[in-house]
Design an enzyme around this catalytic site. Structure first.
Site, PDB file in Angstrom:
ATOM      1  N   LYS A  76       6.441  -1.982   1.999  1.00 39.46           N
ATOM      2  CA  LYS A  76       5.247  -1.410   2.640  1.00 39.46           C
ATOM      3  C   LYS A  76       4.058  -2.346   2.446  1.00 39.46           C
ATOM      4  O   LYS A  76       3.208  -2.129   1.576  1.00 39.46           O
ATOM      5  CB  LYS A  76       4.972  -0.009   2.071  1.00 39.46           C
ATOM      6  CG  LYS A  76       4.047   0.834   2.954  1.00 39.46           C
ATOM      7  CD  LYS A  76       4.129   2.289   2.556  1.00 39.46           C
ATOM      8  CE  LYS A  76       3.021   3.122   3.159  1.00 39.46           C
ATOM      9  NZ  LYS A  76       3.138   3.324   4.603  1.00 39.46           N
ATOM     10  N   LEU A  91      10.922   1.192   7.409  1.00 39.00           N
ATOM     11  CA  LEU A  91      10.340   1.651   6.144  1.00 39.00           C
ATOM     12  C   LEU A  91      11.103   2.907   5.701  1.00 39.00           C
ATOM     13  O   LEU A  91      11.411   3.775   6.521  1.00 39.00           O
ATOM     14  CB  LEU A  91       8.861   2.001   6.330  1.00 39.00           C
ATOM     15  CG  LEU A  91       8.184   2.355   5.001  1.00 39.00           C
ATOM     16  CD1 LEU A  91       7.953   1.104   4.164  1.00 39.00           C
ATOM     17  CD2 LEU A  91       6.866   3.076   5.221  1.00 39.00           C
ATOM     18  N   TYR A 131       0.820  -1.200   0.000  1.00 39.02           N
ATOM     19  CA  TYR A 131       0.000   0.000   0.000  1.00 39.02           C
ATOM     20  C   TYR A 131       0.857   1.254   0.000  1.00 39.02           C
ATOM     21  O   TYR A 131       2.075   1.190   0.195  1.00 39.02           O
ATOM     22  CB  TYR A 131      -0.973  -0.003   1.184  1.00 39.02           C
ATOM     23  CG  TYR A 131      -0.376   0.347   2.530  1.00 39.02           C
ATOM     24  CD1 TYR A 131       0.473  -0.541   3.190  1.00 39.02           C
ATOM     25  CD2 TYR A 131      -0.647   1.568   3.146  1.00 39.02           C
ATOM     26  CE1 TYR A 131       1.019  -0.223   4.432  1.00 39.02           C
ATOM     27  CE2 TYR A 131      -0.111   1.891   4.386  1.00 39.02           C
ATOM     28  CZ  TYR A 131       0.723   0.994   5.025  1.00 39.02           C
ATOM     29  OH  TYR A 131       1.267   1.312   6.241  1.00 39.02           O
ATOM     30  N   GLU A 187      11.683   2.445  14.587  1.00 42.14           N
ATOM     31  CA  GLU A 187      10.818   3.522  14.093  1.00 42.14           C
ATOM     32  C   GLU A 187       9.517   3.512  14.885  1.00 42.14           C
ATOM     33  O   GLU A 187       9.318   2.668  15.760  1.00 42.14           O
ATOM     34  CB  GLU A 187      10.547   3.354  12.590  1.00 42.14           C
ATOM     35  CG  GLU A 187       9.896   2.023  12.255  1.00 42.14           C
ATOM     36  CD  GLU A 187       9.816   1.738  10.753  1.00 42.14           C
ATOM     37  OE1 GLU A 187       9.718   2.680   9.956  1.00 42.14           O
ATOM     38  OE2 GLU A 187       9.842   0.542  10.398  1.00 42.14           O
TER      39      GLU A 187
HETATM   40  N1  PLP Z   1       7.485   3.825   9.118  1.00 40.83           N
HETATM   41  C1  PLP Z   1       6.365   3.076   9.121  1.00 40.83           C
HETATM   42  C2  PLP Z   1       6.384   1.759   9.818  1.00 40.83           C
HETATM   43  C3  PLP Z   1       5.211   3.525   8.460  1.00 40.83           C
HETATM   44  O1  PLP Z   1       4.106   2.759   8.461  1.00 40.83           O
HETATM   45  C4  PLP Z   1       5.233   4.789   7.821  1.00 40.83           C
HETATM   46  C5  PLP Z   1       4.051   5.292   7.116  1.00 40.83           C
HETATM   47  O2  PLP Z   1       3.030   4.674   7.047  1.00 40.83           O
HETATM   48  C6  PLP Z   1       6.415   5.548   7.869  1.00 40.83           C
HETATM   49  C7  PLP Z   1       7.524   5.027   8.513  1.00 40.83           C
HETATM   50  C8  PLP Z   1       6.493   6.893   7.211  1.00 40.83           C
HETATM   51  O3  PLP Z   1       6.574   6.778   5.818  1.00 40.83           O
HETATM   52  P1  PLP Z   1       6.059   7.953   4.864  1.00 40.83           P
HETATM   53  O4  PLP Z   1       6.841   9.178   5.272  1.00 40.83           O
HETATM   54  O5  PLP Z   1       6.414   7.500   3.510  1.00 40.83           O
HETATM   55  O6  PLP Z   1       4.597   8.113   5.116  1.00 40.83           O
END
Ligand code: PLP
Length: 286
Positions: free
Chosen positions: A150, A206, A33, A182
């Protein structure tokens, strides 16, 4: 107004949207996603999200039913049909619906991937949490080892949010081998002596699209950035802490496991980065 969603080629009222019970997203969390934020009715960093989507699909040997150009058009059409000015667009691609449940992947020539998109209206730029800051607790990181993809396997992050809620906090930072990976749905940062510290990229986290933009903007503004892991104890003694994600942008963290961070209010650097990020996002949104 009834929300219009996109399902496998059709724009339909949400109550009429249908996905098979055999869909592998539903049965096996076999899907990926993206969430792209919308400001002023425009898409923020669509290219970044599209590139990460392609990478997630490649890593899982999954096909997309449409091209990136078509995806952009679908995003824009949903913004238009739902009159969305601020919020996000959720996109999900799964490995489709074979005739039966089976662990083996179906042949993509016979079973097309499923594609679903919908809008969520939300106040992003003036979210109250940006002025109050949020509190986080620390929890063990019990996710699988490919957090760089993701996927829709979000059970543990959901459990983490519930653990935070139960503890009276807003979110959880996950810790592995003594070091923060994170947040449950965001990347985690601390600031010490003017230096911004966040975990380096690897399969352990991520690769946030907001993270990439914020680190670039920080460097352009002559701020010092160090990409390395940090402990909860180090975070509690930091001058500031914050998170980033597509829908929270830059959000200050003022409490970690009950300990106040810095002065217990949103830090100067976090607020400055938030301002720069929102300004640039508005200018570059498409
Ligand atoms: N880390 C995780 C586990 C996430 O689920 C997300 C976003 O859903 C992020 C980091 C942040 O990613 P982004 O800045 O691309 O939204």
């Amino acid at each position: 107004m009834t929300r219009t969603v996109y399902v496998n080629g059709d724009y339909v009222p949400e109550a009429e949207a249908k996905i098979s019970v055999f869909d592998r997203g539903f049965l096996m969390a076999d899907g990926v996603y993206e969430v792209t934020s919308v400001l002023d009715g425009k898409l923020v960093d669509f290219d970044g999200h599209a590139k990460r989507l392609e990478r997630s699909l490649t890593e899982l040997d999954m096909a997309s039913p449409v091209t990136i150009d078509e995806l952009l058009e679908i995003h824009r059409e949903l913004v238009r049909l739902n009159d969305l000015t601020e919020g996000g667009i959720y996109l999900q691609i799964t490995r489709g619906a074979p005739v039966d449940r089976d662990f083996a992947f179906p042949d993509p020539a016979e079973v097309p991937s499923s594609l679903v998109l919908f809008t969520q209206s939300k106040n992003l730029a003036n979210a109250p949490a940006a002025t109050t800051g949020i509190s986080v607790i620390s929890i063990d990181d019990l996710r699988w080892a490919r957090r760089d993809i993701k996927t829709v396997q979000l059970l543990y992050p959901s459990m983490g949010k519930m653990m935070a809620k139960k503890a009276g906090a807003d979110d959880a930072w996950m810790v592995e081998d003594g070091v923060v990976t994170e947040g449950t749905s965001n990347n985690a940062y601390i600031v010490k002596g003017g230096k911004i510290i966040t975990r380096q990229l690897s399969n352990d986290i991520l690769h946030g699209i907001t993270r990439a933009a914020v680190l670039r903007l920080a460097k352009e503004a002559q701020m010092e950035v160090e990409e390395r892991g940090f402990t909860i104890a180090e975070a509690q003694e930091a001058d500031e802490a914050f998170i980033t994600s597509a829908t929270t942008f830059v959000q200050p963290v003022v409490k970690i496991d009950g300990e106040t961070v810095g002065e217990g209010k949103p830090g100067r650097i976090a607020l400055r980065l938030r301002e720069i990020y929102i300004d640039e996002s508005r200018k570059k949104a498409i």
